[in-house]
Design an enzyme around this catalytic site. Structure first.
Site, PDB file in Angstrom:
ATOM      1  N   LYS A   1     -16.487   3.089  -3.867  1.00  0.00           N
ATOM      2  CA  LYS A   1     -16.920   4.095  -2.912  1.00  0.00           C
ATOM      3  C   LYS A   1     -18.339   4.254  -3.302  1.00  0.00           C
ATOM      4  CE  LYS A   1     -13.666   6.966  -4.014  1.00  0.00           C
ATOM      5  NZ  LYS A   1     -12.975   6.256  -5.037  1.00  0.00           N
TER       6      LYS A   1
ATOM      7  N   ARG B   1     -10.249  15.019  -1.625  1.00  0.00           N
ATOM      8  CA  ARG B   1      -9.333  14.067  -2.172  1.00  0.00           C
ATOM      9  C   ARG B   1      -7.872  14.721  -1.818  1.00  0.00           C
ATOM     10  NH1 ARG B   1     -12.875  11.754  -6.490  1.00  0.00           N
ATOM     11  NH2 ARG B   1     -11.635  10.200  -7.581  1.00  0.00           N
TER      12      ARG B   1
ATOM     13  N   ARG C   1     -15.573  -1.167 -15.454  1.00  0.00           N
ATOM     14  CA  ARG C   1     -16.760  -0.455 -14.828  1.00  0.00           C
ATOM     15  C   ARG C   1     -17.490   0.017 -16.054  1.00  0.00           C
ATOM     16  NH1 ARG C   1     -15.751   4.159 -10.542  1.00  0.00           N
ATOM     17  NH2 ARG C   1     -14.009   4.663 -12.171  1.00  0.00           N
TER      18      ARG C   1
ATOM     19  N   ARG D   1     -16.148   5.028 -19.121  1.00  0.00           N
ATOM     20  CA  ARG D   1     -16.037   6.599 -19.057  1.00  0.00           C
ATOM     21  C   ARG D   1     -14.602   6.645 -19.642  1.00  0.00           C
ATOM     22  NH1 ARG D   1     -16.760   7.035 -12.681  1.00  0.00           N
ATOM     23  NH2 ARG D   1     -14.719   8.244 -12.686  1.00  0.00           N
TER      24      ARG D   1
ATOM     25  N   ARG E   1      -4.464   7.942 -12.579  1.00  0.00           N
ATOM     26  CA  ARG E   1      -5.256   8.215 -11.670  1.00  0.00           C
ATOM     27  C   ARG E   1      -4.743   7.504 -10.269  1.00  0.00           C
ATOM     28  NH1 ARG E   1     -11.078   6.714 -13.338  1.00  0.00           N
ATOM     29  NH2 ARG E   1     -11.681   8.015 -11.422  1.00  0.00           N
TER      30      ARG E   1
HETATM   31  P1  ADP Z   1     -15.289   4.283  -7.119  1.00  0.00           P
HETATM   32  O1  ADP Z   1     -16.709   4.886  -6.669  1.00  0.00           O
HETATM   33  O2  ADP Z   1     -14.794   4.125  -5.713  1.00  0.00           O
HETATM   34  O3  ADP Z   1     -14.648   4.907  -8.124  1.00  0.00           O
HETATM   35  P2  ADP Z   1     -17.367   2.189  -8.002  1.00  0.00           P
HETATM   36  O4  ADP Z   1     -18.395   2.155  -6.972  1.00  0.00           O
HETATM   37  O5  ADP Z   1     -17.687   2.883  -9.203  1.00  0.00           O
HETATM   38  O6  ADP Z   1     -16.048   2.704  -7.484  1.00  0.00           O
HETATM   39  O7  ADP Z   1     -16.714   0.649  -8.335  1.00  0.00           O
HETATM   40  C1  ADP Z   1     -15.605   0.403  -9.383  1.00  0.00           C
HETATM   41  C2  ADP Z   1     -16.260  -0.667 -10.138  1.00  0.00           C
HETATM   42  O8  ADP Z   1     -16.234  -1.879  -9.482  1.00  0.00           O
HETATM   43  C3  ADP Z   1     -17.633  -0.751 -10.886  1.00  0.00           C
HETATM   44  O9  ADP Z   1     -17.549  -1.386 -12.046  1.00  0.00           O
HETATM   45  C4  ADP Z   1     -18.426  -1.526  -9.860  1.00  0.00           C
HETATM   46  O10 ADP Z   1     -19.638  -2.103 -10.333  1.00  0.00           O
HETATM   47  C5  ADP Z   1     -17.342  -2.648  -9.429  1.00  0.00           C
HETATM   48  N1  ADP Z   1     -17.398  -2.849  -7.975  1.00  0.00           N
HETATM   49  C6  ADP Z   1     -17.961  -2.291  -6.906  1.00  0.00           C
HETATM   50  N2  ADP Z   1     -17.921  -2.925  -5.805  1.00  0.00           N
HETATM   51  C7  ADP Z   1     -17.473  -4.188  -6.045  1.00  0.00           C
HETATM   52  C8  ADP Z   1     -17.250  -5.423  -5.310  1.00  0.00           C
HETATM   53  N3  ADP Z   1     -17.394  -5.367  -4.037  1.00  0.00           N
HETATM   54  N4  ADP Z   1     -16.616  -6.433  -6.029  1.00  0.00           N
HETATM   55  C9  ADP Z   1     -16.457  -6.301  -7.385  1.00  0.00           C
HETATM   56  N5  ADP Z   1     -16.838  -5.342  -8.133  1.00  0.00           N
HETATM   57  C10 ADP Z   1     -17.125  -4.364  -7.446  1.00  0.00           C
HETATM   58  P1  AMP Z   2     -14.875  10.124  -9.444  1.00  0.00           P
HETATM   59  O1  AMP Z   2     -16.081   9.874 -10.114  1.00  0.00           O
HETATM   60  O2  AMP Z   2     -14.882  10.110  -8.030  1.00  0.00           O
HETATM   61  O3  AMP Z   2     -14.069   8.763  -9.983  1.00  0.00           O
HETATM   62  O4  AMP Z   2     -14.090  11.368 -10.037  1.00  0.00           O
HETATM   63  C1  AMP Z   2     -13.789  11.396 -11.456  1.00  0.00           C
HETATM   64  C2  AMP Z   2     -12.757  12.870 -11.533  1.00  0.00           C
HETATM   65  O5  AMP Z   2     -13.341  13.756 -11.111  1.00  0.00           O
HETATM   66  C3  AMP Z   2     -11.488  12.458 -10.489  1.00  0.00           C
HETATM   67  O6  AMP Z   2     -10.628  11.761 -11.500  1.00  0.00           O
HETATM   68  C4  AMP Z   2     -10.981  13.844 -10.664  1.00  0.00           C
HETATM   69  O7  AMP Z   2     -10.686  14.437 -11.975  1.00  0.00           O
HETATM   70  C5  AMP Z   2     -12.473  14.544 -10.607  1.00  0.00           C
HETATM   71  N1  AMP Z   2     -13.016  14.934  -9.144  1.00  0.00           N
HETATM   72  C6  AMP Z   2     -14.024  14.288  -8.498  1.00  0.00           C
HETATM   73  N2  AMP Z   2     -14.061  14.588  -7.072  1.00  0.00           N
HETATM   74  C7  AMP Z   2     -12.511  15.440  -7.006  1.00  0.00           C
HETATM   75  C8  AMP Z   2     -12.237  15.968  -5.730  1.00  0.00           C
HETATM   76  N3  AMP Z   2     -12.626  15.980  -4.468  1.00  0.00           N
HETATM   77  N4  AMP Z   2     -10.875  16.741  -5.906  1.00  0.00           N
HETATM   78  C9  AMP Z   2     -10.601  17.121  -7.203  1.00  0.00           C
HETATM   79  N5  AMP Z   2     -10.932  16.325  -8.377  1.00  0.00           N
HETATM   80  C10 AMP Z   2     -12.104  15.555  -8.259  1.00  0.00           C
END
Ligand code: ADP
Ligand code: AMP
Length: 214
Positions: A13, A88, A127, A160, A171
């Protein structure tokens, strides 16, 4: 243009939201990034959010909704925004809707980046996030130019705390229980679109642009 990104943690995302924001000149708003910035700055909000985040739990709705509504009320959001990681829960989505109705406004697109759990575990384990600007990379799929160093700001890349294997399972459970129901919620409103998030980053982006420009 007001867009919501849906999908499991690690589905991509944030990666896609950043590309959308750059292409359309709208802010990318990540509640996770806002919490992490508060943790880094040692604020009371950050300390409270961290206690939930470290356990793989959601931060309570009251806290999250307030920071999100404050953010979208800012001037740069007038022309639209892309929300990443919000809503969420169903109550978060309902509050957002109510606030938009008051402004005679609405969300235009909810985009579900669909990735099965097996891929998610590999994505989150690989990641790496910048300690300074929050940019994300992947050790196999989306590598920085120099290993362990952020392309954008030159700072260190780290795993992270909430991407450690012991937290990822929790999660995902929380996602299936509390967040996945939003897919039906937006489908019923007629604004849901699903993209196959297992494709390469650029292919996922092309699919999203095709939806936004339909
Ligand atoms: P989210 O925001 O949904 O938690 P991220 O955008 O941070 O996810 O992506 C999660 C991990 O997957 C990161 O390490 C990112 O670089 C990698 N990633 C994102 N899109 C792709 C893709 N299309 N193919 C492979 N890896 C990806
Ligand atoms: P993210 O970076 O989106 O993966 O979010 C990291 C963490 O932040 C999540 O696992 C939750 O603990 C918290 N968080 C982020 N967005 C929300 C939300 N909309 N509602 C509740 N918790 C959130």
């Amino acid at each position: 243009m007001k867009i919501i990104m849906l999908g499991a943690p690690g589905a991509g995302k944030g990666t896609q939201a950043k590309l959308i924001a750059d292409k359309y000149g709208i802010p990318h708003i990540s509640t996770g990034d806002i919490f992490r910035a508060n943790i880094k700055n040692g604020t009371a909000l950050g300390m409270e959010a961290k206690s939930y985040m470290d356990q793989g739990l959601l931060v309570p709705d009251e806290l999250t909704v307030k920071i999100l509504l404050d953010r979208v009320a800012q001037e740069d959001c007038k022309k639209g925004y892309v929300l990443d990681g919000f809503p969420r829960t169903i109550p978060q989505a309902e509050v957002l809707d109510q606030e938009l109705v008051k402004l005679h406004d609405q969300i235009d697109h909810a985009i579900d980046v669909d990735v099965p759990d097996e891929n998610i575990i590999r994505r989150m384990g690989g990641r790496r996030a910048c300690v300074s600007c929050g940019a994300t990379y992947h050790i196999e799929y989306i590598k920085p130019h120099k290993e362990g160093i952020c392309d954008e700001c030159g700072q260190e890349l780290v795993l992270r705390d909430d991407d450690k294997p012991e937290t990822v399972g929790k999660r995902l459970d929380v996602y299936h229980e509390q967040t996945q129901p939003l897919i039906d919620f937006y489908d019923r409103k007629g604004i849901l679109k699903t993209v196959d998030g297992t494709q390469d980053m650029q292919d996922v982006f092309d699919a999203i642009v095709a939806i936004l420009e339909q």
